[in-house]
Design a protein around this motif. Structure first.
Motif: not given
Length: 276
Positions: A50-68
């Motif tokens: 099964s296939i899902d589409f997702m974004v990745w949230l990288i959180k820490g060090n005062g940052k909220s970063i998205l992978m794509d």
């Protein structure tokens, strides 16, 4: 003696500052859609994933970063994916109380529309792109004889506009730390492969594989992902082999689309897991 004490104090403060900037990150996967047909054939018809589409949230060090940044379903070309349970990727972040303007950075791993389409929805985000990829996507791919399979001219214009607004940083080099505790690894150069992000977490390095590894099957059997416009099968294999050496536990090589991720890791709320 006083001078030495001052120097040692300065060194201590410097080391403390470095340690504070490299605190382990938290990593979340946030689903925003699934394929209508609910599966991708792996080896034969009765062996599918099964296939899902997702974004990745990288959180820490005062940052909220998205992978794509995902894509908007209203975008006509995106409808070719034939999705269900589709939500705006930015609206799904609200499940973690993250607003669009809270996103500080976006790591653009690839230039297909499901990675790049939504980048202009995050007004404060700095977008990180490999320089060779940017040049290929915006120029070389569209020249006579160029390869631009599944790329979209509207996305080219969008990325160039974000760049001209001063919100794109072009990255050069392999094993490049773009943000403390976060590195980018470019793929093959024939002509281009998706990037892998290596993230420092409290459980060791985690590899966010993007299109390099669509599903767990790819990394388990070291076989190329069924990516649209697969430029270089050997490049995909080499990329997976590198990731296997970079992480302490292969369960932290995170595929880009495998719905099994949502049963392997703690569920925060519906459609959101923390990878740990």
């Amino acid at each position: 003696m006083k001078k030495i004490s001052v120097m040692l104090l300065g060194l201590f403060i410097s080391c403390l500052a470095i340690s504070q900037t490299t605190t382990p990150y938290e990593v979340y996967a946030i689903k925003y859609g699934s394929l209508v047909h609910d599966s991708l054939a792996v080896r034969k018809e009765n062996d599918s994933v099964s296939i899902d589409f997702m974004v990745w949230l990288i959180k820490g060090n005062g940052k909220s970063i998205l992978m794509d940044a995902g894509y908007l379903y209203s975008f006509v070309s995106a409808r070719d994916f034939d999705m269900i349970d589709d939500f705006r990727p930015d609206s799904t972040l609200q499940k973690l109380s993250i607003r669009n303007e809270d996103i500080t950075d976006i790591i653009l791993s690839y230039q297909h529309l499901d990675h790049v389409n939504n980048i202009d929805e995050f007004p404060n985000a700095q977008v990180w792109v490999q320089k060779d990829d940017y040049n290929f996507f915006t120029t070389t791919a569209w020249q006579k004889g160029g390869v631009n399979s599944e790329f979209n001219r509207k996305e080219v214009r969008k990325l160039i506009e974000v760049h001209t607004n001063g919100r794109v940083t072009l990255v050069e080099g392999y094993n490049k730390e773009i943000i403390p505790g976060l590195k980018m690894f470019p793929g093959s150069r024939q002509p281009v492969l998706p990037q892998c992000a290596l993230v420092k977490t409290d459980l060791g390095n985690m590899a966010l594989a993007s299109d390099n590894v669509w599903i767990y099957y790819n990394s388990s059997f070291v076989t190329p992902a069924p990516t649209f416009g697969n430029f270089d099968a050997n490049g995909y294999i080499k990329s997976m082999q590198r990731m296997q050496m970079l992480v302490a536990d292969e369960k932290f090589i995170m595929p880009g689309y495998d719905s099994a991720s949502f049963s392997k890791f703690p569920v925060i709320t519906e459609g959101v897991i923390r990878v740990r």
